[in-house]
Design a protein around this motif. Structure first.
Motif, PDB file in Angstrom:
ATOM      1  N   VAL A  69       0.866  -1.185   0.000  1.00 12.29           N
ATOM      2  CA  VAL A  69       0.000   0.000   0.000  1.00 12.29           C
ATOM      3  C   VAL A  69       0.895   1.225   0.000  1.00 12.29           C
ATOM      4  O   VAL A  69       1.742   1.376   0.897  1.00 12.29           O
ATOM      5  N   CYS A  70       0.745   2.108  -0.983  1.00 10.67           N
ATOM      6  CA  CYS A  70       1.570   3.315  -1.005  1.00 10.67           C
ATOM      7  C   CYS A  70       0.944   4.392  -0.117  1.00 10.67           C
ATOM      8  O   CYS A  70      -0.197   4.274   0.334  1.00 10.67           O
ATOM      9  N   MET A  71       1.700   5.451   0.138  1.00 17.41           N
ATOM     10  CA  MET A  71       1.225   6.543   0.972  1.00 17.41           C
ATOM     11  C   MET A  71       0.072   7.267   0.276  1.00 17.41           C
ATOM     12  O   MET A  71      -0.028   7.298  -0.949  1.00 17.41           O
ATOM     13  N   MET A  72      -0.809   7.854   1.076  1.00 12.96           N
ATOM     14  CA  MET A  72      -1.868   8.709   0.553  1.00 12.96           C
ATOM     15  C   MET A  72      -1.202   9.991   0.062  1.00 12.96           C
ATOM     16  O   MET A  72      -0.411  10.607   0.778  1.00 12.96           O
ATOM     17  N   HIS A  73      -1.496  10.386  -1.185  1.00 15.90           N
ATOM     18  CA  HIS A  73      -0.802  11.530  -1.769  1.00 15.90           C
ATOM     19  C   HIS A  73      -1.673  12.209  -2.820  1.00 15.90           C
ATOM     20  O   HIS A  73      -2.683  11.666  -3.260  1.00 15.90           O
ATOM     21  N   ARG A  74      -1.236  13.419  -3.214  1.00 18.91           N
ATOM     22  CA  ARG A  74      -1.924  14.165  -4.276  1.00 18.91           C
ATOM     23  C   ARG A  74      -0.876  14.903  -5.091  1.00 18.91           C
ATOM     24  O   ARG A  74       0.092  15.435  -4.555  1.00 18.91           O
ATOM     25  N   THR A  75      -1.070  14.928  -6.405  1.00 15.84           N
ATOM     26  CA  THR A  75      -0.251  15.744  -7.291  1.00 15.84           C
ATOM     27  C   THR A  75      -1.140  16.786  -7.953  1.00 15.84           C
ATOM     28  O   THR A  75      -2.348  16.583  -8.119  1.00 15.84           O
ATOM     29  N   GLN A  76      -0.542  17.922  -8.304  1.00 16.55           N
ATOM     30  CA  GLN A  76      -1.267  18.922  -9.085  1.00 16.55           C
ATOM     31  C   GLN A  76      -1.153  18.510 -10.544  1.00 16.55           C
ATOM     32  O   GLN A  76      -0.317  18.992 -11.297  1.00 16.55           O
ATOM     33  N   SER A  77      -2.004  17.548 -10.913  1.00 11.82           N
ATOM     34  CA  SER A  77      -1.922  17.004 -12.266  1.00 11.82           C
ATOM     35  C   SER A  77      -3.197  16.240 -12.583  1.00 11.82           C
ATOM     36  O   SER A  77      -3.945  15.841 -11.687  1.00 11.82           O
ATOM     37  N   LEU A  78      -3.415  16.043 -13.862  1.00 11.39           N
ATOM     38  CA  LEU A  78      -4.471  15.167 -14.376  1.00 11.39           C
ATOM     39  C   LEU A  78      -3.771  13.890 -14.817  1.00 11.39           C
ATOM     40  O   LEU A  78      -2.923  13.909 -15.696  1.00 11.39           O
ATOM     41  N   ASP A  79      -4.124  12.774 -14.158  1.00 12.52           N
ATOM     42  CA  ASP A  79      -3.397  11.523 -14.361  1.00 12.52           C
ATOM     43  C   ASP A  79      -4.294  10.464 -14.992  1.00 12.52           C
ATOM     44  O   ASP A  79      -5.462  10.350 -14.638  1.00 12.52           O
ATOM     45  N   PHE A  80      -3.698   9.676 -15.869  1.00 11.60           N
ATOM     46  CA  PHE A  80      -4.358   8.503 -16.422  1.00 11.60           C
ATOM     47  C   PHE A  80      -3.576   7.291 -15.931  1.00 11.60           C
ATOM     48  O   PHE A  80      -2.421   7.100 -16.323  1.00 11.60           O
ATOM     49  N   GLY A  81      -4.169   6.495 -15.050  1.00 19.19           N
ATOM     50  CA  GLY A  81      -3.523   5.328 -14.473  1.00 19.19           C
ATOM     51  C   GLY A  81      -4.135   4.058 -15.030  1.00 19.19           C
ATOM     52  O   GLY A  81      -5.322   3.801 -14.826  1.00 19.19           O
ATOM     53  N   ILE A  82      -3.342   3.257 -15.733  1.00 21.60           N
ATOM     54  CA  ILE A  82      -3.830   2.078 -16.445  1.00 21.60           C
ATOM     55  C   ILE A  82      -3.224   0.827 -15.807  1.00 21.60           C
ATOM     56  O   ILE A  82      -1.992   0.711 -15.717  1.00 21.60           O
ATOM     57  N   VAL A  83      -4.065  -0.087 -15.378  1.00 19.74           N
ATOM     58  CA  VAL A  83      -3.576  -1.353 -14.830  1.00 19.74           C
ATOM     59  C   VAL A  83      -3.204  -2.260 -15.997  1.00 19.74           C
ATOM     60  O   VAL A  83      -4.034  -2.543 -16.865  1.00 19.74           O
ATOM     61  N   VAL A  84      -1.951  -2.719 -16.032  1.00 19.67           N
ATOM     62  CA  VAL A  84      -1.501  -3.587 -17.126  1.00 19.67           C
ATOM     63  C   VAL A  84      -1.188  -5.003 -16.656  1.00 19.67           C
ATOM     64  O   VAL A  84      -1.137  -5.923 -17.469  1.00 19.67           O
ATOM     65  N   GLU A  85      -0.974  -5.191 -15.350  1.00 23.95           N
ATOM     66  CA  GLU A  85      -0.754  -6.528 -14.792  1.00 23.95           C
ATOM     67  C   GLU A  85      -1.394  -6.596 -13.413  1.00 23.95           C
ATOM     68  O   GLU A  85      -1.213  -5.695 -12.594  1.00 23.95           O
ATOM     69  N   GLY A  86      -2.145  -7.657 -13.153  1.00 22.64           N
ATOM     70  CA  GLY A  86      -2.711  -7.884 -11.833  1.00 22.64           C
ATOM     71  C   GLY A  86      -3.933  -7.035 -11.548  1.00 22.64           C
ATOM     72  O   GLY A  86      -4.637  -6.582 -12.458  1.00 22.64           O
TER      73      GLY A  86
END
Length: 199
Positions: A107-124
């Motif tokens: 589990v990664c840390m809770m975080h925020r970036t000033q950005s528009l992100d596209f996160g694509i699951v490619v494995e698992g």
């Protein structure tokens, strides 16, 4: 391995993250002197490893927007940014393409970036966790459009690594109810440079 968020030490360079996932390469195209398309370069994945090897970044490409392709200016920009070691999660006035591998139950840390992100699951599979307490399971091919929200990622598998590919683009500052919602890396992110796009 605990599923609780851990405090990552500064990242270290590694030729390859030790996972059960296939290795990858990046093909960069270009043009020859006659203007015909060519493969300009083929580069193996190069990982920055966090938390003793349970999570890693492969920085695929970064550039200002719009990118300048003339005379390979974009390739030089990316190479200089990587050599300088100053790339945060996002980049000011630009885009970042990054591959991220997550160990089982990480589990990664809770975080925020000033950005528009596209996160694509490619494995698992990966759980998208938001600061409203919700958790949404994503499978291979699912895409999260992340709009500067506080979030975390969790690999729910007890045995297999998960992989996502992210494309982040800089945004204008976000205000909600008069409050500015800028970059927030959360706790335990020493050694990870800030993006510098919400100064």
């Amino acid at each position: 391995m605990s599923s609780e968020t851990k405090t990552p030490p500064a990242p270290s360079a590694s030729a390859e993250l030790k996972t059960n996932l296939p290795s990858t390469k990046t093909l960069i195209t270009g043009h020859n002197a006659e203007g015909k398309a060519i493969v300009h370069d083929s580069r193996p994945a190069t990982w920055k490893v966090f938390e003793g090897g349970v999570m890693g970044f492969n920085q695929i490409y970064t550039n200002p927007f719009p990118a300048d392709l003339n005379g390979d200016a974009d390739v030089r920009f990316h190479d200089a940014k990587m050599a300088g070691g100053g790339l945060g999660l996002a980049v000011k006035h630009g885009t970042v393409c990054r591959m991220v591998d997550f160990a089982p139950e990480y589990v990664c840390m809770m975080h925020r970036t000033q950005s528009l992100d596209f996160g694509i699951v490619v494995e698992g599979e990966v759980d998208l966790i938001l600061d409203d307490g919700s958790s949404t399971r994503m499978g291979r091919g699912d895409i999260a459009v992340q709009r500067a929200t506080m979030h975390s990622w969790r690999n729910p598998s007890t045995t297999s690594w998960a992989r996502m590919v992210f494309v982040l683009q800089d945004t204008k500052p976000l205000f909600i109810g008069g409050e500015r919602f800028g970059e927030d890396y959360g706790r335990g992110t020493e050694g990870l440079p800030r993006s510098g796009n919400d100064d």
